[in-house]
Design an enzyme around this catalytic site. Structure first.
Site, PDB file in Angstrom:
ATOM      1  N   GLY A  52       0.796  -1.151  -0.082  1.00  0.00           N
ATOM      2  CA  GLY A  52       0.004  -0.044   0.022  1.00  0.00           C
ATOM      3  C   GLY A  52       0.988   1.241   0.066  1.00  0.00           C
ATOM      4  N   ASP A 108       0.535   3.440   4.053  1.00  0.00           N
ATOM      5  CA  ASP A 108      -0.535   4.051   3.259  1.00  0.00           C
ATOM      6  C   ASP A 108      -1.724   4.686   4.451  1.00  0.00           C
ATOM      7  OD1 ASP A 108      -1.558   1.574   4.130  1.00  0.00           O
ATOM      8  OD2 ASP A 108      -2.226   1.157   1.907  1.00  0.00           O
ATOM      9  N   ASP A 111      -5.587   2.274  10.195  1.00  0.00           N
ATOM     10  CA  ASP A 111      -6.943   1.684  10.100  1.00  0.00           C
ATOM     11  C   ASP A 111      -7.101   1.282  11.789  1.00  0.00           C
ATOM     12  OD1 ASP A 111      -9.371   0.940  10.035  1.00  0.00           O
ATOM     13  OD2 ASP A 111      -8.896  -0.594   8.708  1.00  0.00           O
ATOM     14  N   LYS A 139      -7.730   6.707   9.671  1.00  0.00           N
ATOM     15  CA  LYS A 139      -9.100   6.738  10.188  1.00  0.00           C
ATOM     16  C   LYS A 139      -9.363   7.091  11.617  1.00  0.00           C
ATOM     17  CE  LYS A 139     -10.296   3.372   6.531  1.00  0.00           C
ATOM     18  NZ  LYS A 139     -10.956   1.764   6.404  1.00  0.00           N
ATOM     19  N   VAL A 165     -11.422   3.032   1.167  1.00  0.00           N
ATOM     20  CA  VAL A 165     -10.734   3.785   0.223  1.00  0.00           C
ATOM     21  C   VAL A 165      -9.840   3.038  -0.542  1.00  0.00           C
ATOM     22  CG1 VAL A 165     -11.360   6.121   1.414  1.00  0.00           C
ATOM     23  CG2 VAL A 165      -9.179   4.834   1.787  1.00  0.00           C
ATOM     24  N   ASP A 171      -5.538  -0.503  -2.298  1.00  0.00           N
ATOM     25  CA  ASP A 171      -6.395  -1.568  -3.060  1.00  0.00           C
ATOM     26  C   ASP A 171      -7.611  -1.914  -2.585  1.00  0.00           C
ATOM     27  OD1 ASP A 171      -4.984  -3.114  -1.253  1.00  0.00           O
ATOM     28  OD2 ASP A 171      -5.547  -4.623  -2.552  1.00  0.00           O
ATOM     29  N   ARG A 177      -4.676   0.342  -7.262  1.00  0.00           N
ATOM     30  CA  ARG A 177      -3.812   1.211  -6.497  1.00  0.00           C
ATOM     31  C   ARG A 177      -3.378   2.322  -7.432  1.00  0.00           C
ATOM     32  NH1 ARG A 177      -1.981  -2.256  -2.270  1.00  0.00           N
ATOM     33  NH2 ARG A 177      -2.163  -4.284  -2.437  1.00  0.00           N
TER      34      ARG A 177
HETATM   35  P1  IMP Z   1      -4.693  -1.731  10.154  1.00  0.00           P
HETATM   36  O1  IMP Z   1      -3.452  -2.765  10.637  1.00  0.00           O
HETATM   37  O2  IMP Z   1      -5.838  -2.180  10.386  1.00  0.00           O
HETATM   38  O3  IMP Z   1      -4.079  -0.402  10.706  1.00  0.00           O
HETATM   39  O4  IMP Z   1      -4.593  -1.724   8.585  1.00  0.00           O
HETATM   40  C1  IMP Z   1      -3.610  -1.236   7.813  1.00  0.00           C
HETATM   41  C2  IMP Z   1      -3.597  -1.590   6.252  1.00  0.00           C
HETATM   42  O5  IMP Z   1      -4.809  -2.358   5.901  1.00  0.00           O
HETATM   43  C3  IMP Z   1      -3.000  -0.557   5.587  1.00  0.00           C
HETATM   44  O6  IMP Z   1      -1.710  -0.693   5.427  1.00  0.00           O
HETATM   45  C4  IMP Z   1      -3.769  -0.719   4.402  1.00  0.00           C
HETATM   46  O7  IMP Z   1      -2.898  -1.613   3.256  1.00  0.00           O
HETATM   47  C5  IMP Z   1      -5.137  -1.710   4.844  1.00  0.00           C
HETATM   48  N1  IMP Z   1      -6.258  -0.696   4.805  1.00  0.00           N
HETATM   49  C6  IMP Z   1      -6.868  -0.322   5.837  1.00  0.00           C
HETATM   50  N2  IMP Z   1      -7.995   0.535   5.420  1.00  0.00           N
HETATM   51  C7  IMP Z   1      -8.176   0.438   4.151  1.00  0.00           C
HETATM   52  C8  IMP Z   1      -8.968   0.951   3.216  1.00  0.00           C
HETATM   53  O8  IMP Z   1      -9.781   1.793   3.406  1.00  0.00           O
HETATM   54  N3  IMP Z   1      -8.689   0.679   1.973  1.00  0.00           N
HETATM   55  C9  IMP Z   1      -7.602   0.132   1.570  1.00  0.00           C
HETATM   56  N4  IMP Z   1      -6.718  -0.770   2.424  1.00  0.00           N
HETATM   57  C10 IMP Z   1      -7.054  -0.389   3.637  1.00  0.00           C
HETATM   58 MG    MG Z   2      -0.849  -1.883   3.762  1.00  0.00          MG
END
Ligand code: IMP
Ligand code: MG
Length: 195
Positions: A52, A108, A111, A139, A165, A171, A177
């Site tokens: 990402g 990227d 979340d 987020k 998104v 993606d 992407r």
């Molecule tokens: P986390 O581990 O939940 O913080 O997620 C992080 C990873 O999930 C990011 O590096 C993204 O690759 C993917 N991700 C989280 N939210 C989104 C989104 O809205 N769209 C696409 N990829 C996301």
């Molecule tokens: Mg990622």
């Protein structure tokens, strides 16, 4: 714009302006650290979290007028047509020899925070001189509470709503992407998605 895409959340122009601002403050902070610690200037290591962070990192490093090296880490958390993290697995070797380096982890989006919590934790074990996290998107805090992964991020491009998104490296099922803006997807385009 591709037919699967719905609304643009962040335009090309806003991304470019913000990436330049992030680069300027990151460069300033890294220079200050190098001066303070008396380290040689080849101590800066940028670690993008693939896939990402690919597009964001390509633009960001060109806003850093510093001597730096690039090391990659690949992480997978969203298998296939999933919009919910299924836990983090490191899909590549972790960069080694980070002791005494000034490390910047680039991702990227923040979340649930799981990805950066895991990557940052593993990198910190190597005793780098400093670790910073830089994300293009974040987020709302409610996205983090569920997983309970509060992780410190030092640079954030944009705070966005809790929508899925794509674009600028992000993606859905491996696609979109290359779209140059941050956009949401039409409901019809996410058929078969879980969550
Ligand atoms: P986390 O581990 O939940 O913080 O997620 C992080 C990873 O999930 C990011 O590096 C993204 O690759 C993917 N991700 C989280 N939210 C989104 C989104 O809205 N769209 C696409 N990829 C996301
Ligand atoms: Mg990622």
């Amino acid at each position: 714009m591709h037919l699967d895409l719905d609304k643009t959340l962040v335009s090309r122009e806003r991304i470019a302006t913000r990436v330049a601002e992030l680069g300027a403050s990151l460069a300033r902070d890294l220079e200050r650290d190098l001066t303070a610690s008396g380290h040689s200037p080849d101590q800066i290591v940028i670690i993008p979290v693939l896939t990402g962070a690919l597009v964001f990192t390509a633009d960001l490093i060109r806003c850093l007028p510093l001597k730096l090296s690039l090391r990659l880490v690949a992480v997978s958390s969203y298998p296939g047509k999933s919009m919910e993290s299924k836990g983090v697995s490191i899909a590549s070797e972790l960069p080694k020899d980070l002791a005494d380096k000034h490390v910047v982890i680039v991702d990227d989006i923040l979340d649930s925070g799981q990805t950066l919590a895991v990557v940052r934790g593993l990198i910190e074990k190597q005793n780098p001189a400093s670790v910073r996290c830089c994300v293009l998107l974040r987020k709302p805090p409610s996205a983090r509470k569920a997983g309970g992964h509060e992780v410190r991020v030092d640079y954030v491009g944009f705070d966005i709503p809790d929508d899925f998104v794509v674009g600028y490296g992000l993606d859905y099922d491996g696609f979109y992407r290359n779209h140059p803006e941050i956009a949401t997807l039409r409901k019809e385009a996410v058929g078969g998605a879980k969550g």
